[in-house]
Design a protein around this motif. Structure first.
Motif, PDB file in Angstrom:
ATOM      1  N   ASN B  60      -6.254   2.643   0.057  1.00 13.50           N
ATOM      2  CA  ASN B  60      -7.158   1.739  -0.637  1.00 13.50           C
ATOM      3  C   ASN B  60      -6.434   0.877  -1.653  1.00 13.50           C
ATOM      4  N   ASN B  61      -5.569   1.598  -2.417  1.00 16.21           N
ATOM      5  CA  ASN B  61      -4.877   0.898  -3.501  1.00 16.21           C
ATOM      6  C   ASN B  61      -3.802  -0.061  -3.011  1.00 16.21           C
ATOM      7  N   ALA B  62      -3.372   0.203  -1.747  1.00 17.48           N
ATOM      8  CA  ALA B  62      -2.234  -0.590  -1.292  1.00 17.48           C
ATOM      9  C   ALA B  62      -2.667  -1.947  -0.717  1.00 17.48           C
ATOM     10  N   GLU B  63      -3.983  -2.199  -0.642  1.00 18.25           N
ATOM     11  CA  GLU B  63      -4.496  -3.384   0.056  1.00 18.25           C
ATOM     12  C   GLU B  63      -3.876  -4.684  -0.440  1.00 18.25           C
ATOM     13  N   SER B  64      -3.945  -4.840  -1.753  1.00 15.38           N
ATOM     14  CA  SER B  64      -3.463  -6.134  -2.280  1.00 15.38           C
ATOM     15  C   SER B  64      -1.968  -6.247  -2.159  1.00 15.38           C
ATOM     16  N   GLY B  65      -1.309  -5.096  -2.405  1.00 11.31           N
ATOM     17  CA  GLY B  65       0.160  -5.089  -2.310  1.00 11.31           C
ATOM     18  C   GLY B  65       0.623  -5.526  -0.938  1.00 11.31           C
ATOM     19  N   VAL B  66      -0.094  -5.042   0.100  1.00  6.63           N
ATOM     20  CA  VAL B  66       0.314  -5.379   1.456  1.00  6.63           C
ATOM     21  C   VAL B  66       0.011  -6.832   1.748  1.00  6.63           C
ATOM     22  N   ILE B  67      -1.205  -7.289   1.248  1.00  3.36           N
ATOM     23  CA  ILE B  67      -1.600  -8.662   1.505  1.00  3.36           C
ATOM     24  C   ILE B  67      -0.565  -9.607   0.951  1.00  3.36           C
ATOM     25  N   PHE B  68      -0.183  -9.267  -0.297  1.00  2.00           N
ATOM     26  CA  PHE B  68       0.775 -10.182  -0.925  1.00  2.00           C
ATOM     27  C   PHE B  68       2.197  -9.762  -0.705  1.00  2.00           C
ATOM     28  N   GLU B  69       2.355  -8.772   0.054  1.00  2.22           N
ATOM     29  CA  GLU B  69       3.678  -8.205   0.317  1.00  2.22           C
ATOM     30  C   GLU B  69       4.450  -7.999  -0.962  1.00  2.22           C
ATOM     31  N   SER B  70       3.727  -7.440  -1.936  1.00  3.62           N
ATOM     32  CA  SER B  70       4.349  -7.222  -3.237  1.00  3.62           C
ATOM     33  C   SER B  70       5.035  -5.851  -3.235  1.00  3.62           C
ATOM     34  N   THR B  71       6.296  -5.873  -2.978  1.00  7.11           N
ATOM     35  CA  THR B  71       7.080  -4.637  -2.907  1.00  7.11           C
ATOM     36  C   THR B  71       6.990  -3.855  -4.190  1.00  7.11           C
ATOM     37  N   TYR B  72       7.001  -4.629  -5.255  1.00  6.19           N
ATOM     38  CA  TYR B  72       6.979  -3.993  -6.563  1.00  6.19           C
ATOM     39  C   TYR B  72       5.732  -3.138  -6.726  1.00  6.19           C
ATOM     40  N   GLU B 175     -10.063  -5.595   8.611  1.00  4.23           N
ATOM     41  CA  GLU B 175      -8.883  -5.891   9.416  1.00  4.23           C
ATOM     42  C   GLU B 175      -7.725  -5.022   8.931  1.00  4.23           C
ATOM     43  N   GLU B 176      -7.031  -4.460   9.911  1.00  6.68           N
ATOM     44  CA  GLU B 176      -5.874  -3.616   9.550  1.00  6.68           C
ATOM     45  C   GLU B 176      -4.722  -4.522   9.219  1.00  6.68           C
ATOM     46  N   ILE B 177      -4.223  -4.329   7.992  1.00  5.89           N
ATOM     47  CA  ILE B 177      -3.151  -5.212   7.594  1.00  5.89           C
ATOM     48  C   ILE B 177      -1.823  -4.471   7.477  1.00  5.89           C
ATOM     49  N   GLY B 178      -1.901  -3.204   7.552  1.00  2.00           N
ATOM     50  CA  GLY B 178      -0.654  -2.401   7.497  1.00  2.00           C
ATOM     51  C   GLY B 178      -1.002  -0.928   7.661  1.00  2.00           C
ATOM     52  N   ARG B 179       0.078  -0.092   7.499  1.00  2.00           N
ATOM     53  CA  ARG B 179      -0.164   1.371   7.618  1.00  2.00           C
ATOM     54  C   ARG B 179       0.582   2.122   6.534  1.00  2.00           C
ATOM     55  N   ILE B 180      -0.046   3.135   6.127  1.00  9.49           N
ATOM     56  CA  ILE B 180       0.678   4.003   5.197  1.00  9.49           C
ATOM     57  C   ILE B 180       0.927   5.351   5.899  1.00  9.49           C
ATOM     58  N   LYS B 181       2.145   5.826   5.781  1.00 10.33           N
ATOM     59  CA  LYS B 181       2.521   7.081   6.461  1.00 10.33           C
ATOM     60  C   LYS B 181       3.022   8.066   5.406  1.00 10.33           C
ATOM     61  N   LEU B 182       2.553   9.289   5.565  1.00  5.76           N
ATOM     62  CA  LEU B 182       2.942  10.305   4.590  1.00  5.76           C
ATOM     63  C   LEU B 182       3.450  11.545   5.352  1.00  5.76           C
ATOM     64  N   VAL B 183       4.644  11.968   5.005  1.00  2.15           N
ATOM     65  CA  VAL B 183       5.167  13.192   5.654  1.00  2.15           C
ATOM     66  C   VAL B 183       5.245  14.303   4.600  1.00  2.15           C
ATOM     67  N   LEU B 184       4.492  15.332   4.877  1.00  2.00           N
ATOM     68  CA  LEU B 184       4.472  16.448   3.917  1.00  2.00           C
ATOM     69  C   LEU B 184       5.349  17.606   4.452  1.00  2.00           C
ATOM     70  N   ASN B 185       6.093  18.101   3.553  1.00  3.54           N
ATOM     71  CA  ASN B 185       7.003  19.193   3.935  1.00  3.54           C
ATOM     72  C   ASN B 185       6.267  20.545   3.866  1.00  3.54           C
ATOM     73  N   LEU B 186       6.319  21.255   4.979  1.00  3.93           N
ATOM     74  CA  LEU B 186       5.651  22.569   5.006  1.00  3.93           C
ATOM     75  C   LEU B 186       6.575  23.697   4.513  1.00  3.93           C
ATOM     76  N   GLU B 187       7.798  23.288   4.232  1.00  3.49           N
ATOM     77  CA  GLU B 187       8.808  24.306   3.878  1.00  3.49           C
ATOM     78  C   GLU B 187       8.350  25.193   2.715  1.00  3.49           C
ATOM     79  N   THR B 188       7.876  24.595   1.674  1.00  2.00           N
ATOM     80  CA  THR B 188       7.492  25.410   0.514  1.00  2.00           C
ATOM     81  C   THR B 188       6.416  26.404   0.897  1.00  2.00           C
ATOM     82  N   VAL B 189       5.495  25.881   1.692  1.00  2.00           N
ATOM     83  CA  VAL B 189       4.426  26.777   2.152  1.00  2.00           C
ATOM     84  C   VAL B 189       5.022  27.921   2.973  1.00  2.00           C
TER      85      VAL B 189
END
Ligand SMILES: Nc1ncnc2c1ncn2[C@@H]1O[C@H](COP(=O)(O)OP(=O)(O)OP(=O)(O)O)[C@@H](O)[C@H]1O
Ligand SMILES: [Mg+2]
Lengths: 122, 556
Positions: B60-72, B175-189
């Motif tokens: 949700n929060n990344a919408e504007s960042g992606v639209i404007f391609e604001s890396t920062y 409209e899908e403007i990008g994707r966010i991917k999250l990889v969680l480590n199960l190691e600690t578990v």
């Protein structure tokens, strides 16, 4: 004449008595065992019987009792070579005397003399 | 079958210990692994759920960042994730799949496997994957679309084709403007799960150890008294009834022990009774035996006395007749000599005197023989020193003495001697005396031109003897009547003429052979002949008794 019957299985004794008594003037006859003795004593006519106790085929006592049963007056002089109840019994039952072997000859003579004297007084 | 046998051969402790331990370990393993699995499941689910929440917020929060391609701006958003240890990697891509921002290290060369708890993809483009990389590490990959809402109108203005009919119905288009991917480590578990597993194993081991210790303790509690019972039963069965089970317990085993003690007690009681009874019996037997021995001794004594009496009587009888003769003839001769006055008279009676003296001599000799035989008879009852005797030798020696007499009586002698006769223990002189008497007896009974056989033989084992040597003297003479056969061993029994025999020969012989531990047997048929058998043991059994009794062994 006095007739004597000597019943003894011992040849020595028979011979001795025969010789001695004959010498004294008696008529002597012999029997060599009990059975022979009974036969002779019963059949013959004797004045005295000299009879040994220990003999085969009827001992002296048997001879005495059998003969005196039939001839109570025939006197018996028993001889024995050892003290014997049979000789005692014979004397108790009427035998005149018992001479123990080995006897003295004059003892034999004396006994016969006494016996004959006694018989004569009767 | 064999397993059952094996199980039966195990000790009580093992029998208890093994199944209980196995059961315990199995239940610990099953329960803890179930619990751990549940726990791991919970962890993962939780992780996934919170990951999903997180990624939705970020998307949700990344919408504007992606639209404007604001890396920062996007970096800032992702930076929020870096504080979570479980986040292995996260990235945000634009429509063209170009990474606009990322944190962590992207996974390389992995494969996406089955979805975890949620479906791999849904209508809105959520994707969940479970990942295992080449090192076996486990991860959850979540990816969400980043969307923006665009007015339908605006869209047509931007040259996007669409039907007029639809334009009023839809006011917004996402409209899908990008994707966010999250990889969680199960190691600690996984690590915490592994930790739990280790702890569980540790607990299992500890519990097992405690169980084993307690089991040994408790089982010993049971087996110790049982072992004690077993030991004592063992001793009791070996006859030691002094044992007692010392157990102060009130349970079944204590009860068993008390019952067992009572049993031993009554066993001991009855055994004592039996022993007492036996002792009494023994005592009684000893007493009875003593009594019997006494009676027997008396019997022997009286028999001895009667034997001596008999002997004395026999001696008296035998001696008194010849003595009477001697005495009588001597007296007679003396009397005659005294009476005769003249030498003529004496000369006339010379023949008588000679006869009397001869008779005296004969009778005196007879007395001498009787006395000699009597002496031999008394000597034979004494124990003598025995030595090895060769019976064949004895036979040979005896024959040389009697050969001449046999010849004179026209009697043939036949000998059959066993070649390997063992020696016996005996007295050569005495045995020679026995043989002489037996052969002379046979000779006296035999008419001329008959045969006497002397046989020696060996019987290896007869009754209690360890073998016997036998001497047979067989004649073809008169034989012995049934009546006389019983008497021939009696002292002074003779059928011979006066002067020929004293009747002591066989009784003396019998005594000698008895002293040698043997016996004499007779077989005879009147008119046909007699057989005398002397049986001598090779080993002399007991020391000879001094019995004078005449046990007769006769046979017809
Ligand atoms: N082989 C034999 N045949 C027949 N009779 C026998 C034989 N051996 C012994 N007898 C009988 O047994 C009796 C007793 O024998 P025993 O040897 O004891 O005495 P004896 O020969 O008469 O006298 P002794 O041996 O003292 O000179 C004999 O008198 C005889 O009757
Ligand atoms: Mg003889």
């Amino acid at each position: 004449m006095v007739k004597v019957l000597v019943i003894d299985n011992s040849e020595v004794i028979r011979n001795l008595l025969t010789e001695y008594l004959t010498d004294l003037g008696y008529v002597v006859e012999n029997a060599i065992n009990g059975l022979d003795g009974i036969e002779k004593a019963l059949s013959g006519d004797y004045d005295v019987v000299i009879c040994d106790i220990h003999m085969p085929k009827r001992n002296g006592y048997q001879v005495f009792s059998e003969v005196s049963g039939q001839k109570p007056n025939l006197p018996f002089i028993m001889t024995d070579s050892l003290p014997d109840t049979l000789a005692e019994r014979a004397v108790n039952e009427g035998a005149y005397a018992c001479l123990s072997k080995p006897f003295n000859l004059d003892q034999v003579k004396k006994t016969i003399d006494q016996l004959l004297a006694k018989a004569r007084t009767k | 079958m064999t397993l059952l046998k094996f199980a039966n051969s195990l000790k009580l402790r093992t029998k208890f210990g093994i199944p209980i331990s196995v059961l315990l370990v199995a239940s610990i393993v099953v329960i803890t692994s179930y619990l751990i699995d549940r726990q791991a499941d919970g962890y993962r689910r939780e992780l996934e759920t919170s990951g999903e929440t997180m990624i939705a917020i970020l998307a949700n929060n990344a919408e504007s960042g992606v639209i404007f391609e604001s890396t920062y701006e996007l970096d800032e958003i992702l930076q929020l994730l870096s504080q979570f240890e479980v986040v292995e990697y996260a990235c945000i891509t634009n429509k063209e799949d170009i990474i606009l921002s990322e944190i962590g290290q992207a996974l390389q060369g992995y494969e996406q496997t089955k979805p975890l708890y949620h479906d791999a993809s849904d209508d809105e483009g959520h994707h969940n994957f479970f990942i295992r990389n080449e090192y076996g590490q486990e991860f959850i990959e979540l990816s969400n679309p980043i969307v923006t809402r665009i007015q339908n109108l605006g869209r047509e203005n931007l040259g996007i084709t669409g039907g007029l009919d639809n334009s009023f119905k839809q006011s917004y288009v996402t409209e899908e403007i990008g994707r966010i991917k999250l990889v969680l480590n199960l190691e600690t578990v996984n690590q915490s799960i592994a930790e739990s597993r280790r702890t569980a194993i540790l607990i299992a081991v500890v519990v097992l150890l405690i169980t084993i210790i307690m089991l040994t303790f408790f089982v010993r509690f049971i087996t110790k008294p049982v072992k004690m019972l077993v030991d004592i039963t063992d001793q009791v069965s070996r006859g030691d009834l002094t044992q007692k089970v010392e157990l102060d317990q009130n349970d079944e085993i204590g009860h068993l022990a008390r019952t067992f003690n009572r049993m031993i007690e009554s066993l001991k009681h009855s055994r004592d009774e039996i022993e007492e009874y036996n002792r009494n019996l023994e005592q009684k037997i000893v007493e009875r035996t003593l009594e019997l021995e006494e009676i027997q001794a008396q019997l022997v004594q009286s028999e001895k006395l009667s034997a001596i009496g008999q002997l004395a009587a026999g001696v008296a009888h035998e001696l008194n007749n010849p003595l009477g003769g001697i005495l009588g003839y001597a007296q007679f001769a003396l009397e005659k000599l005294n009476k005769s006055q003249t030498a003529e008279e004496t000369a006339r009676d010379k023949g008588k005197y000679i006869r009397y003296l001869t008779d005296i001599e004969v009778q005196a000799r007879r007395c001498k023989t009787i006395v000699q035989n009597l002496l031999r008879f008394s000597r034979s009852s004494k124990t003598t020193d025995f030595s090895d005797v060769d019976i064949n030798q004895v036979i040979g020696d005896t024959i040389t003495f009697v050969e001449h007499q046999l010849h004179m009586n026209q009697i043939q002698l036949k000998m059959e001697l066993h070649k390997n006769l063992p020696t016996i223990q005996g007295d050569t002189g005495q045995l020679q005396q026995v043989l002489t008497n037996l052969i002379l007896n046979a000779m006296h009974a035999s008419p001329p031109d008959t045969e006497i056989q002397v046989i020696s033989r060996f019987s290896p084992a007869l009754g209690e003897f360890g073998g016997t040597v036998e001497i047979l003297i067989i004649d073809q003479g008169s034989g012995i009547s049934q009546e006389n056969v019983k008497k021939i061993f009696e002292p002074f029994f003779t059928t011979k003429q006066v002067g020929k025999g004293t009747g002591l020969g066989l009784s003396v012989s019998y005594g000698i052979v008895k002293d040698h531990g043997g016996e004499i047997k007779v077989e005879s048929k009147p008119g046909e002949g007699s057989t005398f058998i002397v049986i001598l043991p090779v080993q002399k059994p007991q020391p000879a008794s001094d019995n004078v009794s005449n046990e007769l062994q006769t046979k017809n």
